[in-house]
Motif scaffolding. Structure first.
Motif, short mmCIF file in Angstrom:
data_model
loop_
_atom_site.label_atom_id
_atom_site.label_comp_id
_atom_site.label_asym_id
_atom_site.label_seq_id
_atom_site.Cartn_x
_atom_site.Cartn_y
_atom_site.Cartn_z
N GLN A 180 0.82 -1.22 0.00
CA GLN A 180 0.00 0.00 0.00
C GLN A 180 0.85 1.27 0.00
N THR A 181 0.45 2.23 -0.83
CA THR A 181 1.10 3.54 -0.82
C THR A 181 0.10 4.56 -0.29
N ILE A 182 0.57 5.37 0.65
CA ILE A 182 -0.27 6.47 1.14
C ILE A 182 0.41 7.77 0.71
N ILE A 183 -0.30 8.58 -0.06
CA ILE A 183 0.28 9.85 -0.50
C ILE A 183 -0.51 10.96 0.19
N GLU A 184 0.20 11.76 0.98
CA GLU A 184 -0.48 12.83 1.72
C GLU A 184 -0.16 14.19 1.11
N ASN A 185 -1.03 15.15 1.38
CA ASN A 185 -0.90 16.52 0.86
C ASN A 185 -0.92 16.52 -0.67
N VAL A 186 -1.85 15.76 -1.22
CA VAL A 186 -1.93 15.63 -2.68
C VAL A 186 -2.82 16.72 -3.27
N ALA A 187 -2.74 16.87 -4.59
CA ALA A 187 -3.63 17.79 -5.30
C ALA A 187 -5.03 17.15 -5.37
N LYS A 188 -6.07 18.01 -5.41
CA LYS A 188 -7.45 17.50 -5.37
C LYS A 188 -8.23 17.89 -6.62
N GLU A 189 -7.54 18.39 -7.63
CA GLU A 189 -8.21 18.87 -8.84
C GLU A 189 -9.09 17.76 -9.45
N PRO A 190 -10.15 18.17 -10.15
CA PRO A 190 -11.02 17.17 -10.78
C PRO A 190 -10.25 16.21 -11.69
N HIS A 191 -9.18 16.69 -12.31
CA HIS A 191 -8.44 15.77 -13.20
C HIS A 191 -7.69 14.70 -12.42
N ALA A 196 -7.58 8.87 -11.41
CA ALA A 196 -7.75 7.76 -10.45
C ALA A 196 -8.94 6.88 -10.86
N ASN A 197 -10.03 7.51 -11.27
CA ASN A 197 -11.19 6.73 -11.70
C ASN A 197 -10.85 5.87 -12.91
N PHE A 198 -10.08 6.46 -13.82
CA PHE A 198 -9.69 5.69 -15.01
C PHE A 198 -8.83 4.48 -14.61
N LEU A 199 -7.82 4.74 -13.75
CA LEU A 199 -6.96 3.63 -13.31
C LEU A 199 -7.81 2.55 -12.62
N ASN A 200 -8.76 2.99 -11.81
CA ASN A 200 -9.63 2.00 -11.13
C ASN A 200 -10.46 1.22 -12.16
N SER A 201 -10.86 1.90 -13.24
CA SER A 201 -11.63 1.19 -14.27
C SER A 201 -10.76 0.14 -14.97
N MET A 202 -9.44 0.27 -14.84
CA MET A 202 -8.51 -0.73 -15.40
C MET A 202 -8.13 -1.78 -14.36
N GLY A 203 -8.73 -1.69 -13.18
CA GLY A 203 -8.45 -2.70 -12.16
C GLY A 203 -7.53 -2.23 -11.05
N ALA A 204 -7.14 -0.95 -11.06
CA ALA A 204 -6.30 -0.44 -9.97
C ALA A 204 -7.15 -0.31 -8.71
N ASN A 205 -6.47 -0.14 -7.58
CA ASN A 205 -7.19 0.01 -6.31
C ASN A 205 -6.74 1.32 -5.66
N ILE A 206 -7.41 2.40 -6.04
CA ILE A 206 -7.02 3.74 -5.56
C ILE A 206 -8.21 4.35 -4.84
N LYS A 207 -7.96 4.81 -3.62
CA LYS A 207 -9.04 5.41 -2.85
C LYS A 207 -8.61 6.80 -2.38
N GLY A 208 -9.58 7.68 -2.24
CA GLY A 208 -9.31 8.98 -1.62
C GLY A 208 -9.02 10.11 -2.61
N ALA A 209 -8.98 9.82 -3.92
CA ALA A 209 -8.70 10.90 -4.88
C ALA A 209 -9.77 11.98 -4.73
N GLY A 210 -9.35 13.22 -4.67
CA GLY A 210 -10.29 14.33 -4.43
C GLY A 210 -10.21 14.80 -2.98
N THR A 211 -9.50 14.02 -2.13
CA THR A 211 -9.23 14.46 -0.76
C THR A 211 -7.72 14.70 -0.62
N ASP A 212 -7.27 15.04 0.59
CA ASP A 212 -5.84 15.33 0.78
C ASP A 212 -4.96 14.08 0.81
#
Ligand code: EPZ
Length: 432
Positions: A180-191, A196-212
């Motif tokens: 697991q990778t935890i990235i803090e203080n990230v950008a929250k832009e819609p892109h 992240a949604n696209f990667l998840n649609s390819m089977g990735a497991n990414i949570k929290g995009a849009g938050t810090d």
């Protein structure tokens, strides 16, 4: 050299359809090569930055099949090189997303070092910090960055600077890591959320995009997907400023109003009327706007990519406005051009003071970069008389068929090649 010749002074009105988000699409196209399956990306903007990244993907062996102007099928199975030449980085900085994508897919990548550009020095230390934390070795040699890892391992990363590019690059590499990778203080832009949604649609497991905080649980492989990019928040915001500047009445279609909140709030505050619908918006303005204070911030704050456009609106506001540019240290180059139109602006460091005038006058101006070029076009459309904007290749990096969309709203604007005086003369006669 391509240029716009514009006869301004009209209120622009009508409907305009907003295209896919360039800055989301750049991350998505890089992510698409991380699987060996076929991926279809829809709602791509047909702009030169996107086409340059597709060329870079082809050049390393990726299969790129254009279905139509806004749809592409990609396949990363045939990728045979992990080196992205300077030619591509020079054309499109965001080719550096191939660093994270190729590192995740192939365990190595060599990408030319992106240089400074016309809006600031644009370091990539946070990208490198993140990739190192995932276990990559990073060497910078002869203006090339080489990253390599036998195995990428999940890590806990705290970004020192909120960065769109670093957030995406780290997310890409981490998607195919172990653990697991935890990235803090990230950008929250819609892109960021869209990638992240696209990667998840390819089977990735990414949570929290849009938050810090983004949490990525690495997966062994990604699979094919069919995905449509979100609408471009900045293209939409540019047309909103156009409506306010020309005292127009414009309906924007294919937008996500939520992504435009900071821009809508600012334009409402200075006097525009905005009505939001599910995926469209009407914006009109029938009076002189009032002055304001604008501070650019990371999302959900007021976007730096809208700073020149709102500045143009404020050049004819009632009173003195202040603009604080807090993201890029050198994003006021266009002000010298605006002064040619009679705008009264002083710049002190990262703050511009705009003394609103009754009107702007036409001028010949040079687009210094993408967003500033669009902003100067708005200024020219606002001023009564014939203006010329040169260096419009910058505008074409991020706005699809900008002149066509403007004409659809009633603008008198033509795109001409080089210094075709005859064409300029003809245009002047035709529009009078
Ligand atoms: C993205 O650039 C956009 N480009 C830019 O849009 C936009 O202006 C910017 O984000 C901010 O919103 C793309 O998405 C392709 P950052 P990016 O990393 O990712 C500092 C347009 O007009 N920083 O979020 O390069 C940096 O100097 C373009 O479409 C570091 O210090 O921007 C800046 O001050 C222009 N170290 C701030 O962070 C790093 O490693 C934000 O930059 C990275 C960034």
């Amino acid at each position: 050299m391509k240029q716009y010749i514009i006869r301004g002074g009209k209120s622009l009105a009508g409907e305009v359809t907003i295209g896919g988000a360039k800055n989301a699409a750049l991350g998505i196209l890089a992510a698409a090569i991380m699987t060996d399956d076929e991926v279809t990306v829809e709602n791509l903007p047909d702009v030169s930055d996107i086409n340059a990244l597709l060329e870079a993907i082809s050049a390393i062996g990726g299969r790129v099949e254009r279905i139509d102007a806004h749809t592409v099928k990609l396949c990363g199975a045939s990728i045979c090189s992990t080196t992205v030449d300077y030619d591509y980085i020079q054309k499109i900085r965001a080719s550096y997303y191939l660093l994270g994508a190729l590192l995740g897919k192939k365990g190595k990548a060599t990408v030319a070092m992106p240089g400074g550009c016309k809006i600031g020095s644009r370091p990539i230390d946070q990208h490198i910090k993140g990739l190192k934390a995932l276990g990559a070795t990073v060497v910078s040699e002869n203006s090339m960055i080489k990253v390599k890892a036998d195995k990428l391992k999940g890590s806990h990363i705290f970004l020192d600077v909120v960065s769109v590019g670093a957030t995406i690059n780290i997310m890409l590499a981490a998607a195919l890591s172990t653990g697991q990778t935890i990235i803090e203080n990230v950008a929250k832009e819609p892109h960021i959320v869209d990638v992240a949604n696209f990667l998840n649609s390819m089977g990735a497991n990414i949570k929290g995009a849009g938050t810090d905080v983004i949490r990525v649980r690495g997966v062994e492989r990604l699979h094919g997907s069919v995905y449509s990019c979100i609408p471009d928040q900045i293209e939409a915001g540019t047309f909103m400023c156009l409506a306010a500047a020309t005292k127009g009445d414009i309906v924007l279609k294919n937008i996500i109003p939520k992504h435009l909140e900071a821009i809508s709030a600012k334009l409402s505050e200075i006097g525009a009327d905005i009505t939001e619908f599910d995926d469209s918006m009407r914006i009109s303005c029938n009076k002189r706007v009032s002055s304001s204070v604008v501070k650019t911030r990371v999302y959900p704050g007021f976007p730096t990519d809208m700073q020149p456009q709102i500045a143009v609106v404020l050049t004819t506001a009632d009173g003195v406005s202040t603009i604080n540019e807090n993201i890029w240290e050198d994003r006021f180059k266009y002000i010298a051009e605006l002064r040619k139109m009679g705008a009264v602006v002083t710049v002190e460091g990262n703050v511009a003071f705009i003394e609103g005038q009754k009107e702007l006058k036409p001028a010949i101006m040079e687009a210094p970069d993408l967003r500033a070029g669009a902003a100067l076009t708005i200024a020219a459309l606002q001023a009564d008389g014939v203006s010329i904007i040169t260096d419009i290749h910058y505008i074409e990096r991020g706005y699809e068929n900008f002149d066509g969309k403007l004409r659809q709203l009633g603008a008198s604007i033509e795109k001409i090649d080089s210094d075709d005086q005859a064409a300029i003369q003809r245009f002047k006669l035709e529009v009078i």
